[in-house]
Design a protein around this motif. Structure first.
Motif, mmCIF file in Angstrom:
data_model
loop_
_atom_site.group_PDB
_atom_site.id
_atom_site.type_symbol
_atom_site.label_atom_id
_atom_site.label_comp_id
_atom_site.label_asym_id
_atom_site.label_seq_id
_atom_site.Cartn_x
_atom_site.Cartn_y
_atom_site.Cartn_z
ATOM 1 N N SER A 251 65.883 71.811 61.248
ATOM 2 C CA SER A 251 67.379 72.136 61.158
ATOM 3 C C SER A 251 67.777 71.875 59.821
ATOM 4 O O SER A 251 68.552 72.691 59.279
ATOM 5 C CB SER A 251 67.984 71.455 62.427
ATOM 6 O OG SER A 251 68.205 70.003 62.259
ATOM 7 N N ARG B 10 66.527 74.660 57.284
ATOM 8 C CA ARG B 10 67.567 75.526 57.913
ATOM 9 C C ARG B 10 67.134 76.504 58.865
ATOM 10 O O ARG B 10 67.985 77.826 59.005
ATOM 11 C CB ARG B 10 68.308 76.167 56.736
ATOM 12 C CG ARG B 10 68.662 75.196 55.327
ATOM 13 C CD ARG B 10 70.325 74.990 55.564
ATOM 14 N NE ARG B 10 70.513 74.030 54.485
ATOM 15 C CZ ARG B 10 70.974 72.870 54.685
ATOM 16 N NH1 ARG B 10 71.068 72.239 55.743
ATOM 17 N NH2 ARG B 10 71.182 72.097 53.333
ATOM 18 N N TYR B 11 66.273 76.306 59.706
ATOM 19 C CA TYR B 11 65.791 77.065 61.019
ATOM 20 C C TYR B 11 66.985 77.257 61.909
ATOM 21 O O TYR B 11 67.726 76.416 62.054
ATOM 22 C CB TYR B 11 64.785 76.685 61.571
ATOM 23 C CG TYR B 11 63.458 76.811 61.183
ATOM 24 C CD1 TYR B 11 63.328 77.410 59.683
ATOM 25 C CD2 TYR B 11 62.153 76.242 61.268
ATOM 26 C CE1 TYR B 11 61.922 77.816 59.015
ATOM 27 C CE2 TYR B 11 60.933 76.299 60.727
ATOM 28 C CZ TYR B 11 60.927 77.113 59.633
ATOM 29 O OH TYR B 11 59.731 77.400 58.984
ATOM 30 N N ARG B 12 67.094 78.460 62.145
ATOM 31 C CA ARG B 12 68.275 78.774 63.454
ATOM 32 C C ARG B 12 67.838 78.034 64.576
ATOM 33 O O ARG B 12 66.681 77.867 64.808
ATOM 34 C CB ARG B 12 68.177 80.265 63.760
ATOM 35 C CG ARG B 12 68.781 80.930 62.539
ATOM 36 C CD ARG B 12 68.764 82.670 63.045
ATOM 37 N NE ARG B 12 69.297 83.284 61.923
ATOM 38 C CZ ARG B 12 69.484 84.831 61.883
ATOM 39 N NH1 ARG B 12 68.661 85.276 63.027
ATOM 40 N NH2 ARG B 12 69.899 85.388 61.140
ATOM 41 N N LEU B 13 68.798 77.891 65.398
ATOM 42 C CA LEU B 13 68.720 77.105 66.690
ATOM 43 C C LEU B 13 67.617 77.891 67.426
ATOM 44 O O LEU B 13 66.795 77.175 68.254
ATOM 45 C CB LEU B 13 70.066 76.960 67.309
ATOM 46 C CG LEU B 13 69.783 76.203 68.645
ATOM 47 C CD1 LEU B 13 69.582 74.661 68.621
ATOM 48 C CD2 LEU B 13 71.219 76.288 69.295
ATOM 49 N N SER B 14 67.533 79.239 67.430
ATOM 50 C CA SER B 14 66.828 79.771 68.185
ATOM 51 C C SER B 14 65.065 79.516 67.759
ATOM 52 O O SER B 14 64.160 79.533 68.755
ATOM 53 C CB SER B 14 66.711 81.329 68.091
ATOM 54 O OG SER B 14 66.889 81.704 66.702
ATOM 55 N N VAL B 15 64.807 79.428 66.667
ATOM 56 C CA VAL B 15 63.587 79.064 66.473
ATOM 57 C C VAL B 15 63.086 77.705 66.728
ATOM 58 O O VAL B 15 61.990 77.554 67.274
ATOM 59 C CB VAL B 15 63.363 79.047 64.590
ATOM 60 C CG1 VAL B 15 61.869 78.562 64.185
ATOM 61 C CG2 VAL B 15 63.466 80.567 64.364
ATOM 62 N N GLU C 148 70.464 81.876 73.585
ATOM 63 C CA GLU C 148 70.804 81.816 72.118
ATOM 64 C C GLU C 148 70.465 83.260 71.333
ATOM 65 O O GLU C 148 71.099 83.652 70.539
ATOM 66 C CB GLU C 148 69.980 80.623 71.700
ATOM 67 C CG GLU C 148 70.006 80.410 70.173
ATOM 68 C CD GLU C 148 71.377 79.961 69.597
ATOM 69 O OE1 GLU C 148 71.971 80.106 68.549
ATOM 70 O OE2 GLU C 148 72.207 79.235 70.603
ATOM 71 N N VAL C 149 69.374 83.793 71.966
ATOM 72 C CA VAL C 149 68.930 84.948 71.070
ATOM 73 C C VAL C 149 69.823 86.334 71.443
ATOM 74 O O VAL C 149 69.893 87.190 70.762
ATOM 75 C CB VAL C 149 67.299 85.263 71.329
ATOM 76 C CG1 VAL C 149 66.949 86.419 70.719
ATOM 77 C CG2 VAL C 149 66.588 84.112 70.662
ATOM 78 N N ARG D 291 73.030 87.558 69.771
ATOM 79 C CA ARG D 291 72.783 87.797 68.453
ATOM 80 C C ARG D 291 72.032 89.333 68.216
ATOM 81 O O ARG D 291 72.554 89.952 67.546
ATOM 82 C CB ARG D 291 71.681 86.922 67.845
ATOM 83 C CG ARG D 291 72.357 85.686 67.222
ATOM 84 C CD ARG D 291 71.802 84.946 66.175
ATOM 85 N NE ARG D 291 72.414 83.755 65.902
ATOM 86 C CZ ARG D 291 71.852 82.533 65.917
ATOM 87 N NH1 ARG D 291 70.670 82.376 66.070
ATOM 88 N NH2 ARG D 291 72.545 81.532 65.730
#
Length: 200
Positions: A67, A71-76, A191-192, A195
């Motif tokens: 994170s 800077r990965y998204r929360l979904s990853v 989460e996905v 988006r």
């Protein structure tokens, strides 16, 4: 709420099926380690506790790294957690855990997932003692907040996750580990999906 359910389910599964320790409640594990150090614990519990502590710590570090540094998204990050929980469910469901070493490996995978989960939200989903303490304090002082309904929901969700897992252990033992993976996958979808809807 879904991640709280996953947390309760994972801890119940590990406690009942893997070896009387926790995947996400490290306070409980530290108490068990102290009991074991005094010679009052069950045989082998110290090794299981240390395995859970190390794996959980690695999960926290991995979640922080993904994170903050990548800077990965929360979904990853949620996808990594779901993949770990699903892998544990498959290994358990196919009855591939046939030794103490296999149980330690399964414990490590699930504790790693719980460490990642504990790091990906501002309020860790495994910090339920503090959550309960804060809620009861606000009730006692008459200072309840607008979001406290969600706090109560999270506490009930962890109980529900543990209860469904215990029921699965009793009725369909091979599916017991799936109970933690399903709500975590639901959290990933939550989460996905919004988006994707906003992209269209």
């Amino acid at each position: 709420m879904l991640l709280s359910t996953a947390s309760g389910a994972a801890d119940a599964f590990v406690f009942i099926c893997v070896g009387q320790v926790f995947a996400g409640v490290m306070t409980g594990n530290l108490v068990l380690l102290g009991v074991s150090a005094a010679g009052a614990g069950e045989d082998g519990v110290a090794l299981r506790v240390v395995t859970a502590l190390v794996a959980y710590g690695c999960g926290v570090a991995c979640g922080a790294w993904m994170s903050e540094r990548l800077r990965y998204r929360l979904s990853v990050i949620l996808l990594v957690e779901v993949a770990l929980l699903a892998a544990g469910a498959v290994v358990w469901g196919l009855d591939l855990v046939t030794s103490d070493r296999g149980r330690l490996g399964l414990l490590a995978v699930i504790a790693l997932a719980m460490g990642i989960q504990g790091r990906i939200r501002p309020t860790p989903t495994n910090y339920f003692t503090g959550t309960l303490t804060s809620l009861v304090s606000r009730v006692a002082l008459g200072t309840l907040r607008e979001g406290d309904g969600w706090v109560i929901g999270r506490l009930l969700a962890v109980v529900a996750g543990a209860a469904v897992t215990a029921l699965a252990v009793r009725l369909w033992p091979g599916t017991a580990a799936v109970v933690a993976a399903v709500p975590a996958a639901g959290a990933l979808l939550v989460e996905v999906v919004p988006r994707r809807a906003s992209w269209q």
